[in-house]
Design an enzyme around this catalytic site. Sequence first.
Site, short mmCIF file in Angstrom:
data_model
loop_
_atom_site.label_atom_id
_atom_site.label_comp_id
_atom_site.label_asym_id
_atom_site.label_seq_id
_atom_site.Cartn_x
_atom_site.Cartn_y
_atom_site.Cartn_z
N ALA A 30 0.38 -1.07 -0.11
CA ALA A 30 -0.09 -0.32 0.12
C ALA A 30 0.96 1.54 -0.06
CB ALA A 30 -1.03 0.23 0.90
N ARG B 16 10.93 7.05 -0.99
CA ARG B 16 12.08 7.24 -1.33
C ARG B 16 12.45 6.79 -2.87
NH1 ARG B 16 13.19 3.52 3.86
NH2 ARG B 16 10.89 2.88 3.59
N ASN C 15 13.59 0.70 -1.64
CA ASN C 15 12.80 1.47 -1.19
C ASN C 15 13.89 2.72 -2.06
OD1 ASN C 15 12.17 0.12 0.95
ND2 ASN C 15 13.94 0.62 2.18
N ARG D 164 8.58 -5.21 -36.30
CA ARG D 164 7.75 -4.48 -36.27
C ARG D 164 6.14 -5.59 -35.59
NH1 ARG D 164 7.13 0.65 -38.70
NH2 ARG D 164 5.12 0.58 -37.37
N ASN E 44 12.42 -12.01 -54.42
CA ASN E 44 13.07 -11.70 -53.80
C ASN E 44 13.17 -10.17 -54.15
OD1 ASN E 44 16.80 -11.85 -54.20
ND2 ASN E 44 15.41 -9.79 -54.62
C1 UD1 Z 1 10.18 -2.37 7.04
C2 UD1 Z 1 10.47 -3.17 7.99
C3 UD1 Z 1 11.79 -3.29 8.93
C4 UD1 Z 1 12.69 -4.05 7.89
C5 UD1 Z 1 12.43 -4.11 6.46
C6 UD1 Z 1 12.82 -4.61 5.13
C7 UD1 Z 1 8.46 -1.60 9.68
C8 UD1 Z 1 7.87 -0.88 10.63
N1 UD1 Z 1 10.05 -1.87 9.85
O1 UD1 Z 1 11.37 -1.35 6.99
O2 UD1 Z 1 12.01 -3.51 10.40
O3 UD1 Z 1 13.61 -3.96 8.03
O4 UD1 Z 1 11.21 -3.66 6.44
O5 UD1 Z 1 12.58 -4.70 4.24
O6 UD1 Z 1 7.86 -2.69 9.27
N2 UD1 Z 1 3.20 -0.41 3.68
C9 UD1 Z 1 1.96 -1.03 3.85
N3 UD1 Z 1 1.27 -0.39 3.90
C10 UD1 Z 1 1.74 0.84 4.98
C11 UD1 Z 1 3.74 0.73 5.42
C12 UD1 Z 1 4.44 0.45 4.84
O7 UD1 Z 1 1.23 -0.98 2.97
O8 UD1 Z 1 1.30 1.82 6.09
C13 UD1 Z 1 4.37 -1.33 3.21
C14 UD1 Z 1 5.20 -1.24 2.30
O9 UD1 Z 1 4.18 -0.67 0.37
C15 UD1 Z 1 5.90 -1.49 1.05
C16 UD1 Z 1 5.62 -2.49 2.89
O10 UD1 Z 1 4.92 -2.45 3.58
O11 UD1 Z 1 5.90 -2.95 0.87
C17 UD1 Z 1 7.20 -2.21 3.41
O12 UD1 Z 1 7.39 -0.52 3.97
P1 UD1 Z 1 8.60 0.22 3.87
O13 UD1 Z 1 7.70 1.45 4.59
O14 UD1 Z 1 9.37 -0.13 2.52
O15 UD1 Z 1 9.03 -0.23 5.30
P2 UD1 Z 1 10.36 -0.23 5.54
O16 UD1 Z 1 11.30 0.71 6.24
O17 UD1 Z 1 11.73 -0.91 4.55
CA CA Z 2 11.15 -1.80 2.65
#
Ligand code: UD1
Ligand code: CA
Length: 455
Positions: A11, A16, A228, A333, A377
């Site tokens: 979600a 980043r 990220n 194509r 040809n």
């Molecule tokens: C997260 C973990 C971290 C871990 C890392 C591994 C948490 C708080 N942290 O950090 O411990 O080392 O992944 O890669 O979980 N997402 C949602 N809804 C939200 C927030 C995030 O669906 O409200 C989804 C994002 O789309 C993503 C995933 O959850 O696919 C991880 O979120 P992200 O913000 O990338 O977490 P990290 O900071 O990488």
């Molecule tokens: Ca992540």
Amino acid sequence: MAKRFAVVLAAGQGTRMKSKLYKVLHPVMGRPMVQHVISQLKQIQIDEMVTIVGYGAEKVIEEIGNKSEFVIQEEQLGTGHAVQQAEALLSDEDGTTIVVCGDTPLITGKTYKELFEHHEREGSKATILTAKAPDPTGYGRVIRNEENQVERIVEHKDASHDELLVDEINTGTYCFDNKALFEALKEVSNDNAQGEYYLPDVIEILRKKSEKVSAFLTDDFEETIGINDRVVLAQAEKIMKRRINMGHMKNGVTIIDPDNTYIGPDVQIEQDVIIHPGSIISGKTTIGEDTEVGPHTEITDCVIGKSAIIKQSVLIGSNIGNEVIIGPYAYVRPETIISNNVKIGHFVELKKSTIGEESKIPHLSYIGDTEIGRNVNVGCGTITVNYDGKDKHKTKIEDDAFIGCNTNLIAPVSIGENAIIAAGSTINKNVPKDALSIARARQTNKEGYASRLKK
Ligand code: UD1
Ligand code: CA
């Protein structure tokens, strides 16, 4: 066996990434990262899969299609909050739930399976997939007690100096006892550096209830990287590329320079194919035995036969027969069908055309909306004039015809079987079978005129 559920977190916007495209839709080797996650999960037995979507929900749902159920997370309040959205669908169920982030596309089905097995063997309420990171910056750290048992996970932004030195990271993948997960999630707060409801806090909550929590440490950190930003995206691309190329080489494909060969995850290649450097093969392409591709060739969504040779060319959405020779510098194509033993030479562009067996278009031609028979040809510089500025028209050239150099075929037009077109002709009327057609001004030679002019 206990029931198995999967929750895929997809979600987030991916701030980043600095992109218009939602993070989980960014491709790795041409396939959106969330699709990699789902296709690896599909390799193990999962009874119900729920994907949490929010940013770009419509696009993400469209991409994943019927492979998963979906729940919308209206506001992105953290990974814990995200999993909570699946409560209505899953919380009554007995079984094991794997939670996976949509931004870790390199984790394999094999690792998911091992995690499940470890979790079930240990009889834990939660099992974290962990890895030792050469540079753990940005990841949640796994904090263990003196007995080496997992106590909790601390996010990078909340970690103390000592905790930052820990190199065992949370990969963001976990197995939970399903009911224990949804119970514990109710207790997660957002009292932390990011003001988010962290899924990893469930670990500490379960521990405090004296529930069994364990870690499954994989020795392959590379597989677990979370994407990220675009720097890590490029690293993932490289790892995935190497993995795919390795698979093909082990199956009997020669890849001269695997570092400079890009093969998409859905491409199928038969034995004894040779791929030269700088080739990009993507989409649903298949390549038959003994064919040689490259150098510097781009092939997308094509079916290519056996023993073909394709050099320095671009081919899209076309069908290429056996023993066909293409290039250098051809552009094929979409919707082109090239039969067996055809030769397409340099600087030839083909579009939505069918080329019959044994025919040759050896140099500098444009063939569009055309049907060419067998053993035809097509001389150097032949152009099918298929577009009148408003509509496209068809050209037909029947078996054994011979088209002289620099011919314009103004469509709609057809050239009969065995006909000959004299070089330099502009043809705008049909040519019957066996005819010779000349359509150009007659040549006149004025004796002595040149030397007079030069005086
Ligand atoms: C997260 C973990 C971290 C871990 C890392 C591994 C948490 C708080 N942290 O950090 O411990 O080392 O992944 O890669 O979980 N997402 C949602 N809804 C939200 C927030 C995030 O669906 O409200 C989804 C994002 O789309 C993503 C995933 O959850 O696919 C991880 O979120 P992200 O913000 O990338 O977490 P990290 O900071 O990488
Ligand atoms: Ca992540």
